[in-house]
Design a protein around this motif. Structure first.
Motif, mmCIF file in Angstrom:
data_model
loop_
_atom_site.group_PDB
_atom_site.id
_atom_site.type_symbol
_atom_site.label_atom_id
_atom_site.label_comp_id
_atom_site.label_asym_id
_atom_site.label_seq_id
_atom_site.Cartn_x
_atom_site.Cartn_y
_atom_site.Cartn_z
ATOM 1 N N UNK A 105 0.836 -1.203 0.000
ATOM 2 C CA UNK A 105 0.000 0.000 0.000
ATOM 3 C C UNK A 105 0.867 1.249 0.000
ATOM 4 N N UNK A 106 0.435 2.249 -0.745
ATOM 5 C CA UNK A 106 1.161 3.515 -0.789
ATOM 6 C C UNK A 106 0.269 4.583 -1.411
ATOM 7 N N UNK A 107 0.621 5.819 -1.121
ATOM 8 C CA UNK A 107 -0.026 6.952 -1.788
ATOM 9 C C UNK A 107 1.051 7.935 -2.192
ATOM 10 N N UNK A 108 0.960 8.454 -3.411
ATOM 11 C CA UNK A 108 1.917 9.462 -3.850
ATOM 12 C C UNK A 108 1.233 10.543 -4.660
ATOM 13 N N UNK A 109 1.550 11.800 -4.358
ATOM 14 C CA UNK A 109 1.060 12.936 -5.145
ATOM 15 C C UNK A 109 2.192 13.408 -6.057
ATOM 16 N N UNK A 110 1.852 13.772 -7.278
ATOM 17 C CA UNK A 110 2.857 14.146 -8.270
ATOM 18 C C UNK A 110 2.631 15.590 -8.702
ATOM 19 N N UNK A 111 3.639 16.418 -8.483
ATOM 20 C CA UNK A 111 3.587 17.825 -8.892
ATOM 21 C C UNK A 111 5.007 18.358 -8.954
ATOM 22 N N UNK A 112 5.217 19.350 -9.807
ATOM 23 C CA UNK A 112 6.528 20.003 -9.872
ATOM 24 C C UNK A 112 6.769 20.799 -8.590
ATOM 25 N N UNK A 113 8.015 20.993 -8.258
ATOM 26 C CA UNK A 113 8.398 21.656 -7.004
ATOM 27 C C UNK A 113 7.626 22.947 -6.778
ATOM 28 N N UNK A 121 0.206 17.524 -0.476
ATOM 29 C CA UNK A 121 0.950 16.760 -1.478
ATOM 30 C C UNK A 121 2.283 16.249 -0.931
ATOM 31 N N UNK A 122 3.138 17.157 -0.472
ATOM 32 C CA UNK A 122 4.447 16.719 0.026
ATOM 33 C C UNK A 122 4.316 15.851 1.276
ATOM 34 N N UNK A 123 3.690 16.401 2.326
ATOM 35 C CA UNK A 123 3.611 15.656 3.579
ATOM 36 C C UNK A 123 2.717 14.428 3.454
ATOM 37 N N UNK A 124 1.657 14.543 2.693
ATOM 38 C CA UNK A 124 0.763 13.386 2.533
ATOM 39 C C UNK A 124 1.475 12.255 1.789
ATOM 40 N N UNK A 125 2.309 12.592 0.821
ATOM 41 C CA UNK A 125 3.064 11.564 0.107
ATOM 42 C C UNK A 125 4.055 10.877 1.034
ATOM 43 N N UNK A 126 4.782 11.636 1.830
ATOM 44 C CA UNK A 126 5.733 11.016 2.744
ATOM 45 C C UNK A 126 5.022 10.152 3.778
ATOM 46 N N UNK A 127 3.854 10.579 4.215
ATOM 47 C CA UNK A 127 3.055 9.741 5.109
ATOM 48 C C UNK A 127 2.625 8.465 4.395
ATOM 49 N N UNK A 128 2.207 8.599 3.132
ATOM 50 C CA UNK A 128 1.691 7.459 2.386
ATOM 51 C C UNK A 128 2.759 6.519 1.870
ATOM 52 N N UNK A 166 10.250 14.469 -17.481
ATOM 53 C CA UNK A 166 8.826 14.694 -17.666
ATOM 54 C C UNK A 166 7.949 14.224 -16.534
ATOM 55 N N UNK A 167 8.544 13.608 -15.515
ATOM 56 C CA UNK A 167 7.759 13.093 -14.396
ATOM 57 C C UNK A 167 7.924 13.989 -13.169
ATOM 58 N N UNK A 168 6.870 14.653 -12.704
ATOM 59 C CA UNK A 168 6.957 15.544 -11.538
ATOM 60 C C UNK A 168 6.877 14.750 -10.234
ATOM 61 N N UNK A 169 7.931 13.993 -9.930
ATOM 62 C CA UNK A 169 7.874 12.958 -8.890
ATOM 63 C C UNK A 169 8.729 13.277 -7.676
ATOM 64 N N UNK A 170 8.908 14.533 -7.331
ATOM 65 C CA UNK A 170 9.826 14.902 -6.254
ATOM 66 C C UNK A 170 9.483 14.207 -4.937
ATOM 67 N N UNK A 171 8.249 14.316 -4.500
ATOM 68 C CA UNK A 171 7.866 13.710 -3.227
ATOM 69 C C UNK A 171 7.953 12.192 -3.298
#
Length: 268
Positions: A105-113, A121-128, A166-171
């Motif tokens: 299980x995981x959750x990730x949000x994708x957005x440019x910095x 987005x950032x904190x929720x991704x690290x939690x997920x 092309x992938x906004x995958x920082x978090x």
């Protein structure tokens, strides 16, 4: 070259996990679903969970249709310690313990910095991607110790090793890089107890989430395919077969390792 999407070895029956109890998180879709179905087909007693109750129930039904069984706790919020405790308690109550833990299980949000929101987005991704692994491992650890050891399988990503144009995958990159580091540390802590901890790092795998993104942005798919030596998108079953090996006694002397199941994406 036209991408091929369906070319994974399908779920097959066997006894490679006979007698083992396996907990698989995120069974409602993607890699978690594939692991739950394959593990049950290979003789494991599977306890699953998902925050999406309908999706989890469908996996349970799919297993039943195939002549196997998957128990599930759903809905289950793995960011809530109380829900995690209920999940582990269910494995103990139903099957007396736990031999394998698959943290799918995981959750990730994708957005440019510059467009990424800190809280949602950032904190929720690290939690997920980090907290979920921590909370489930912490709850399952004493059960694995009482069992005399076992196998923990975490999921990192090719994004922990390389950036994809092309992938906004920082978090996501940060979260999965953390999973790699956590896996090494957990392997060290688990060694004296007979607990093996390994990770799998997939490249682009076709799931409901990635399928939607590929449809919206065909250019992303083309870029991802150029990174692959085997020029097709991965399937959840591709990853589940590696997880099956790591869960089995065949991998008894493997720990603290990362398996790049990525079609060659990180090799060049």
């Amino acid at each position: 070259m036209k991408p091929v999407f369906k070319h994974a070895l399908p779920v097959q029956g066997g006894q490679r996990l006979s007698g083992k109890v396996a907990m698989v998180t995120g069974i409602g879709s993607g890699i978690g679903r594939a692991c739950a179905l394959l593990f049950s087909a290979q003789g494991a007693r599977v306890i699953g969970c998902d925050i999406d109750a309908d999706a989890a129930a469908q996996t349970v039904e799919d297993a039943r249709t195939r002549g196997t069984e998957v128990d599930s706790l759903h809905p289950c919020d793995l960011t809530a310690p109380a829900d995690v405790a209920r999940l582990v308690d269910l494995a103990v109550a139903r099957h007396g313990g736990l031999d394998v833990l698959v943290n799918a299980a995981a959750f990730g949000a994708f957005a440019w910095l510059q467009e990424m929101d800190y809280e949602t987005q950032w904190r929720r991704t690290l939690t997920g991607e980090l907290d979920i692994v921590f909370l489930v491992c912490k709850a399952a650890w004493p059960v694995l110790i009482a069992r005399g050891g076992g196998s923990v399988i975490n999921f990192a990503s090719a994004n922990a090793a390389v950036a994809l144009e092309g992938s906004p995958a920082l978090a996501h990159c940060a979260g999965k890089g953390g999973v790699l580091a956590m896996t090494r540390q957990l392997a060290m802590e688990g060694g004296p107890h007979g607990i093996r901890v390994n990770s799998i790092s997939p490249a682009l795998v076709e799931t409901s989430a990635t399928r939607a993104h590929m449809q919206v942005d065909p250019g992303f798919l083309e870029t991802a395919l150029r990174k692959l030596m085997i020029r097709r998108v991965g399937q959840p079953e591709d990853i589940a077969w590696c997880a099956l090996f790591l869960a089995s006694d065949e991998a008894a002397w493997i720990t603290a390792a990362d398996f790049p199941v990525d079609g060659g994406a990180t090799a060049w």
